[in-house]
Design a protein around this motif. Structure first.
Motif, PDB file in Angstrom:
ATOM      1  N   UNK A   1      51.386  51.001  34.035  1.00  0.00           N
ATOM      2  CA  UNK A   1      51.018  49.593  33.953  1.00  0.00           C
ATOM      3  C   UNK A   1      50.429  49.163  35.301  1.00  0.00           C
ATOM      4  N   UNK A   2      49.190  48.683  35.260  1.00  0.00           N
ATOM      5  CA  UNK A   2      48.550  48.181  36.477  1.00  0.00           C
ATOM      6  C   UNK A   2      48.892  46.711  36.642  1.00  0.00           C
ATOM      7  N   UNK A   3      49.513  46.391  37.759  1.00  0.00           N
ATOM      8  CA  UNK A   3      49.864  44.997  38.033  1.00  0.00           C
ATOM      9  C   UNK A   3      48.683  44.232  38.607  1.00  0.00           C
ATOM     10  N   UNK A   4      47.953  44.838  39.518  1.00  0.00           N
ATOM     11  CA  UNK A   4      46.786  44.200  40.110  1.00  0.00           C
ATOM     12  C   UNK A   4      45.780  45.277  40.467  1.00  0.00           C
ATOM     13  N   UNK A   5      44.512  44.934  40.289  1.00  0.00           N
ATOM     14  CA  UNK A   5      43.421  45.879  40.533  1.00  0.00           C
ATOM     15  C   UNK A   5      42.311  45.141  41.271  1.00  0.00           C
ATOM     16  N   UNK A   6      41.834  45.735  42.337  1.00  0.00           N
ATOM     17  CA  UNK A   6      40.689  45.190  43.061  1.00  0.00           C
ATOM     18  C   UNK A   6      39.412  45.727  42.419  1.00  0.00           C
ATOM     19  N   UNK A   7      38.509  44.822  42.072  1.00  0.00           N
ATOM     20  CA  UNK A   7      37.295  45.237  41.373  1.00  0.00           C
ATOM     21  C   UNK A   7      36.322  45.961  42.283  1.00  0.00           C
TER      22      UNK A   7
ATOM     23  N   UNK B   1      46.470  33.287  46.787  1.00  0.00           N
ATOM     24  CA  UNK B   1      46.378  33.518  45.337  1.00  0.00           C
ATOM     25  C   UNK B   1      47.728  33.934  44.767  1.00  0.00           C
ATOM     26  N   UNK B   2      48.724  33.084  44.971  1.00  0.00           N
ATOM     27  CA  UNK B   2      50.060  33.307  44.439  1.00  0.00           C
ATOM     28  C   UNK B   2      49.990  33.250  42.919  1.00  0.00           C
ATOM     29  N   UNK B   3      50.437  34.337  42.252  1.00  0.00           N
ATOM     30  CA  UNK B   3      50.327  34.400  40.799  1.00  0.00           C
ATOM     31  C   UNK B   3      51.294  35.432  40.261  1.00  0.00           C
ATOM     32  N   UNK B   4      51.481  35.370  38.919  1.00  0.00           N
ATOM     33  CA  UNK B   4      52.376  36.304  38.246  1.00  0.00           C
ATOM     34  C   UNK B   4      51.571  37.479  37.729  1.00  0.00           C
ATOM     35  N   UNK B   5      52.234  38.634  37.665  1.00  0.00           N
ATOM     36  CA  UNK B   5      51.593  39.825  37.111  1.00  0.00           C
ATOM     37  C   UNK B   5      51.487  39.644  35.600  1.00  0.00           C
TER      38      UNK B   5
END
Length: 925
Positions: free
Chosen positions: A338-344, A50-54
């Motif tokens: 600032x949250x870049x990524x969050x696991x639900x 899941x390569x992606x930008x913040x």
């Protein structure tokens, strides 16, 4: 295009940085770099990881191909619009991969190109110079503005070649260039009042770009003194966010001239920036510089203000100074999270250290005001871990249990070190996903289920219930019955279970007489992976119903009728037969009662309702029992609801004697009868002996009392000292008792009443009543009395107890002992009871009742009025003694009358006599 690649890897390998550069004004699609290749990433795994930008770092100017990792220009970049005059213009982009989590920070430096020429604020610049100005005098000119930076910025100024002026280009501390017009040769207004030159601004680009303006120099008349500032450069400090009107500095310039030539006016120099004019204002009269706009340290920490002062005289020459405003930082910016990524969601089986979220914290302030401390609020199983610069990761810090807490709200607080400290918080909600870590649990380990027999097959009997604290498919339960055998058959032929609800159903109709209880095991299994299960025991208890009627098993007979012999000489209580019955039920449903339903109309037999023993109730009488055969119908009834019964027919035949071993099966019965008969005879003889002794003692006592008393019946009655009884009996007086020798009887009075019936029955009644000791005269004779008189002894308390005597039957417990024909007819009383409990014709109690009705009219016929007024005593009902002949009157035994007994016929009198004493025992107080 120049590409700079800088790859920084941290010790934990979570966050790295790479840097590119790209010139501005690039068209859409301009290649910047390949992130995947430069980071040595596997292109085939970009999609899987899941390569992606913040999202928070995305910019419209850049775009990343997530499949190839190529970074390219998405929209034309104008460096001057993005970064203005900043020496370095950087764009930031953050990309990350999952499994494992890797974050890469990309910096793209936008390189300046010489795409903007210098520009003057006005096309015509006018400078007024007094003709008296001496060579070397300097006049600042309007500066040109070039938005490019670096080598492409403004480099120098040029002026048209002339004989009077030249340009001196100087550099400010911030690197900006400005030009001063220097007078090289004195001016003469009379020769030339206006000079025009072309002023050119040149940048350092290749090729260079230029901007021009028309410089007009007007020559003025002379004003020979110029204002003078206290110092050429002023330095002041100003706190950011200072309110409008705050004093920055108070300038002072003096002019020695007088009048208008000495009056100084202050103003900003022409070459200061427009931003300075927006932030500050100067009072032209006082030289007071004040804050005009919002001064922000984060925008700029230093401002240079150029001020000029000139007098108001003609040909004024301005004086110049510089004010350096140093802006001090205030803690006016709270940290930003600032949250870049969050696991639900996170599994409850997640190991400590599992990454939950990636965040960054920034603060625009400087020094301590910009230093932050980050923490997680509350007692939660998570912690912060520093990743790179101001980046942090939230990781698990302990075991998770969804059954205890299924949702966490993780709050991150960032606090700077300023004074006062400012803080910012942000929260994320995290769901704990379920794992099948809990086995089902039954609400009780053992279920006792009561099922009434004869149930309908398929009927619901009970429901088991298990609880699983998991959710979803992990909590979806299936119920089953574990295989076992019951009486050699599978339990699943007896009961079934609904695998969804746990309801139990009976598959057959249960019979208590065949199966009283059974047990089996139920199992609850969840649908998790792996499956978990638990067991519970179910005990099924069959409840008995009254569904079996009693069955008679003994005595056995042909065609359902048993035949039993009865000797004519059998005594009362003789065991004729024992009825034995069985009931297949249990408890009250099997408790049996025996009774005679038919054939015992003359009361010959009695039945023990508990044991089923059929015995004789009396002796066989030739008169009362002329028949030779008794057809008895015996009923056996249980105590169920409703009760069930069965009957047996017993034919009892009167025989002279029982033949030993009759029919081969009577020996046991005969022995039982003989044993029962022996016991009956012993009881009768014992009771008869005791009764006879007691009766004999009462007779002797009564005879002695009668002999010792000398009664004067008529005198006593007329004197009123005695009571009159309804049977014409007279009482002795107190006068006679006082004169005679007395003998005391303890606690009783003895009263002898003579009475004779027409049948000439001999009766005697002795009553013992509660009283004090009564004197009794020793002398006296029955022979001296008239035959029609009755004898009555009365205590001294009887007159006060007349009302008591009326209610005496209710106040005393009466004991009557009767003995009739003690030597020859000992069984008359027992043989006259039919066994039914009620009075029947032929029973002794029936006879007494019958006589009471027939002779009731004569009982009180001889009572006097006094006796009726005072109340009838127990003696009033006795019949009047009327002897039939003188012989009978001479013998008192022939005059004894027993109440409730038939008169003994003359034919029986020769065999003996019947005596009856009634003893009345009074109640104690």
């Amino acid at each position: 295009m120049i590409v700079f690649l800088l790859l920084l890897c941290l010790a934990n390998g979570v966050v790295s940085q790479i840097r590119y550069s790209v010139p501005e004004e690039g068209e859409h699609g301009t290649f910047i770099g390949n992130i995947a290749e430069d980071l040595s990433l596997d292109l085939t795994k970009l999609a899987a990881r899941r390569f992606q930008t913040v999202p928070s770092s995305r910019t419209p100017y850049l775009e990343v191909n997530l499949e190839t990792g190529v970074l390219y220009v998405n929209e034309k970049i104008d460096r001057e619009r993005i970064c203005k005059q900043s020496a370095t213009c950087l764009l930031h982009l953050e990309v990350f991969l999952e499994n494992p989590l890797e974050l890469f920070r990309i910096e793209i430096e936008v390189l300046d190109i010489n795409d903007n020429p210098p520009e003057f604020p006005e096309t015509d610049i006018t400078v007024e110079i007094s003709e008296s100005a001496t060579p070397g005098t300097r006049f600042p000119l309007e500066t040109a503005f070039d938005p490019d930076v670096g080598s492409n910025a403004l480099r120098t100024y040029d002026i048209t070649t002339n004989n009077y002026f030249y340009l001196d280009v100087q550099t400010q501390t911030d690197g900006n260039k400005f030009a001063e017009l220097v007078l090289e040769k004195p001016l003469d207004r009379e020769q030339q009042a206006v000079h025009r030159y072309v002023l050119t601004a040149v940048d350092g680009g290749q090729p260079p770009r230029t901007g021009t303006a028309l410089l007009v120099v007007k020559v003025l008349d002379s004003n020979d003194n110029v204002p003078v500032f206290d110092q050429p450069v002023y330095s002041v400090s100003l706190a950011e966010n200072a309110p409008v009107g705050t004093l920055v500095i108070q300038l002072n310039a003096t002019d020695v001239d007088e009048g208008m030539n000495g009056e100084v006016v202050y103003s900003f120099s022409n070459h200061i920036s427009s931003r300075v004019k927006e932030l500050f204002d100067i009072d032209p009269r006082t030289g007071r510089i004040e804050v005009r706009g919002d001064v922000d340290f984060e925008e700029s920490s230093l401002y240079q203000i150029y001020v000029q002062a000139k007098d108001m005289g003609p040909n004024a020459v301005p004086a110049h100074c510089k004010v350096l405003v140093q802006v001090t930082d205030l803690n006016d910016n709270a940290p930003e999270i600032t949250f870049s990524t969050v696991t639900e969601s996170v599994s409850e089986n997640a190991t400590p250290g599992t990454v939950i979220a990636l965040l960054s914290v920034t603060d625009k302030d400087s020094e301590e005001n910009g230093q932050t401390h980050v923490e997680i609020l509350g007692e939660v199983p998570f912690k912060l871990k520093t990743s790179f610069r101001n980046y942090y990761t939230i990781v698990t810090d302990g075991p998770l249990n969804r059954e205890s807490v299924d949702t966490y709200t993780v709050t991150v607080v960032a606090r700077d070190k300023g004074s006062p400290s400012l803080a910012t918080s942000k929260s994320i909600k995290l769901q704990v996903s379920d794992e099948n870590d809990n086995a089902p649990a039954f609400t009780q380990p053992i279920y006792d289920v009561y099922v009434t027999e004869n149930n309908v097959p398929g009927a619901y009997i009970h429901a088991v219930n298990a609880i699983d604290p998991d959710i979803g498919r992990n909590a979806h339960l299936n119920y089953s019955i574990l295989e076992c055998d019951i009486q050699g058959m599978s339990v699943k032929t007896y009961v079934s279970i609904n695998n969804e609800s746990g309801a139990l159903y009976a598959l057959r109709s249960f019979d208590y007489e065949q199966l009283k209880d059974f047990s089996f095991t139920v199992q609850a299994t969840d649908n998790g992976i792996p499956e978990l299960s638990s067991n519970a025991t179910v005990n099924v208890i069959i409840v008995d119903q009254n569904d079996n009627a009693p069955s008679v098993i003994a005595p056995l007979g042909k065609n359902g009728t048993a035949r039993e012999p009865l000797p004519r000489s059998a005594e009362p209580g003789y065991l004729v037969a024992r009825i034995v019955a069985m009931d297949g039920d249990d408890g009250e449903n099997a408790r049996l009662s025996y009774s005679i339903q038919r054939g015992n109309e003359n009361g010959m037999f009695r039945m023990d309702w508990r044991t089923g023993e059929l015995r004789t109730a009396r002796r066989v009488s030739a008169k009362r029992d002329p028949q030779q055969l008794y057809d008895l119908l015996i009923e056996v009834r249980d105590h169920g609801q409703p009760p069930l019964s069965s009957s047996a027919s017993v034919m009892v035949t009167l025989v002279d004697s029982v033949v030993e071993g009759h029919n081969g099966d009577r020996s046991g019965t005969a022995k039982a009868k003989e044993t029962s008969l022996d016991l009956t005879l012993i009881l009768i003889i014992a009771l008869g002996s005791v009764s006879f002794i007691f009766l004999l003692a009462m007779i002797v006592l009564a005879v002695r009392c009668q002999k010792d008393k000398k009664l004067n019946i008529y005198n006593s009655c007329l004197s009123g000292d005695c009571c009159f009884l309804g049977c014409s009996s007279c009482c002795c007086g107190r006068q006679a008792r006082a004169a005679r020798k007395k003998k005391k009887l303890s606690k009783s009075d003895i009263m002898l009443v003579q009475s004779a019936h027409a049948s000439a029955a001999t009766n005697a009644a002795v009553s013992v009543a509660s009283a004090s000791q009564v004197p009794v005269e020793e002398s006296g004779s029955f022979g001296s009395l008239h035959q029609s008189q009755n004898y009555c002894y009365q205590t001294k308390h009887q007159r006060a107890e007349l009302s008591y005597l009326v209610d005496r039957p209710r106040r005393v417990n009466r004991l009557s002992v009767s003995l009739s024909s003690a030597f020859q007819e000992a069984d008359i009383v027992s043989s006259k009871d039919s066994g039914h409990g009620d009075s029947e014709q032929g029973d002794s109690d029936h006879d007494a009742t019958h006589r009471g009705h027939t002779s009731g009219a004569d009982l009180f016929s001889n009572c006097t009025e006094e006796c009726k007024a005072l109340g009838h005593s127990d003696r009033c009902w006795m019949p009047t003694f009327v002897p039939t002949d003188s012989r009978q009157g001479a013998d008192y035994r022939s005059n004894l009358h027993v109440p409730g007994m038939d008169s003994v016929p003359d034919t029986e009198r020769g065999k003996g006599y019947a005596s009856s004493f009634r003893v009345d025992i009074p109640e104690t107080a």
